[in-house]
Design a protein around this motif. Sequence first.
Motif, short mmCIF file in Angstrom:
data_model
loop_
_atom_site.label_atom_id
_atom_site.label_comp_id
_atom_site.label_asym_id
_atom_site.label_seq_id
_atom_site.Cartn_x
_atom_site.Cartn_y
_atom_site.Cartn_z
N GLU A 126 11.01 8.20 31.58
CA GLU A 126 12.43 8.54 31.62
C GLU A 126 13.30 7.50 30.91
O GLU A 126 14.42 7.79 30.52
CB GLU A 126 12.88 8.70 33.06
CG GLU A 126 12.78 7.42 33.87
CD GLU A 126 13.01 7.65 35.34
OE1 GLU A 126 13.78 6.88 35.93
OE2 GLU A 126 12.42 8.59 35.89
N PHE A 127 12.78 6.29 30.71
CA PHE A 127 13.55 5.24 30.06
C PHE A 127 13.43 5.27 28.54
O PHE A 127 14.13 4.53 27.85
CB PHE A 127 13.12 3.86 30.58
CG PHE A 127 13.32 3.71 32.05
CD1 PHE A 127 14.60 3.68 32.59
CD2 PHE A 127 12.24 3.62 32.91
CE1 PHE A 127 14.80 3.54 33.96
CE2 PHE A 127 12.43 3.48 34.28
CZ PHE A 127 13.71 3.45 34.80
N LYS A 136 1.24 3.48 33.36
CA LYS A 136 2.49 2.73 33.50
C LYS A 136 3.55 3.28 32.55
O LYS A 136 4.71 3.46 32.94
CB LYS A 136 2.24 1.26 33.20
CG LYS A 136 3.43 0.37 33.47
CD LYS A 136 3.23 -1.06 33.02
CE LYS A 136 2.06 -1.73 33.69
NZ LYS A 136 1.94 -3.15 33.33
N SER A 177 13.21 -5.86 31.58
CA SER A 177 12.93 -5.68 30.17
C SER A 177 14.23 -5.54 29.39
O SER A 177 14.60 -4.48 28.94
CB SER A 177 12.00 -4.51 29.91
OG SER A 177 12.05 -3.56 30.91
N LEU A 232 5.67 -5.18 28.96
CA LEU A 232 6.51 -4.49 29.93
C LEU A 232 6.62 -5.33 31.18
O LEU A 232 5.67 -5.95 31.62
CB LEU A 232 5.90 -3.13 30.28
CG LEU A 232 5.74 -2.15 29.13
CD1 LEU A 232 5.01 -0.91 29.60
CD2 LEU A 232 7.08 -1.79 28.54
N ARG A 246 4.85 6.67 33.73
CA ARG A 246 5.76 6.52 34.88
C ARG A 246 7.15 6.08 34.43
O ARG A 246 8.14 6.38 35.09
CB ARG A 246 5.20 5.51 35.88
CG ARG A 246 4.05 6.05 36.67
CD ARG A 246 3.59 5.06 37.70
NE ARG A 246 2.43 5.59 38.40
CZ ARG A 246 1.51 4.84 38.97
NH1 ARG A 246 1.61 3.52 38.93
NH2 ARG A 246 0.49 5.39 39.57
N GLN A 247 7.22 5.35 33.32
CA GLN A 247 8.49 4.86 32.81
C GLN A 247 9.03 5.75 31.70
O GLN A 247 9.94 5.37 30.98
CB GLN A 247 8.33 3.44 32.29
CG GLN A 247 7.94 2.46 33.35
CD GLN A 247 7.69 1.06 32.79
OE1 GLN A 247 7.73 0.84 31.59
NE2 GLN A 247 7.45 0.11 33.66
N GLU A 292 0.00 -2.83 26.11
CA GLU A 292 1.46 -2.77 26.20
C GLU A 292 2.10 -3.19 24.89
O GLU A 292 3.03 -2.55 24.39
CB GLU A 292 1.96 -3.67 27.33
CG GLU A 292 1.64 -3.18 28.71
CD GLU A 292 2.06 -4.16 29.79
OE1 GLU A 292 2.70 -5.19 29.48
OE2 GLU A 292 1.74 -3.89 30.96
N THR A 300 9.43 -6.11 34.90
CA THR A 300 10.50 -5.59 35.74
C THR A 300 11.85 -5.79 35.08
O THR A 300 12.73 -4.97 35.20
CB THR A 300 10.49 -6.29 37.11
OG1 THR A 300 10.56 -7.70 36.91
CG2 THR A 300 9.24 -5.95 37.87
#
Length: 84
Positions: free
Chosen positions: A74-75, A68, A17, A13, A71-72, A5, A15
């Motif tokens: 889009e951010f 992970k 951040s 990373l 999955r994230q 990470e 919840t």
Amino acid sequence: ETFFEVVFTGWILGTSSEKTEREDDDLKLNVLASEATREAILPYIKFFQMIMRKKPFLVKGLESTLVKLLRQLEFFDDEGKTKL
């Protein structure tokens, strides 16, 4: 997982951040801090390959970190998506 990470993003990373809270703790050498070109990303790929050859037990951690991050996805901005 935490190792990868930090190498990919420069921070751990979680919840919550919030970027402003962790600016002092950012790692300046990471995949997302480099340019979105093959030449800029290649040293990180070679680093991962070297680590995987010497420490094969880390493969599972790399895989879970990549899952992970994907999955994230889009951010991340467009450049960050290209790098990943």
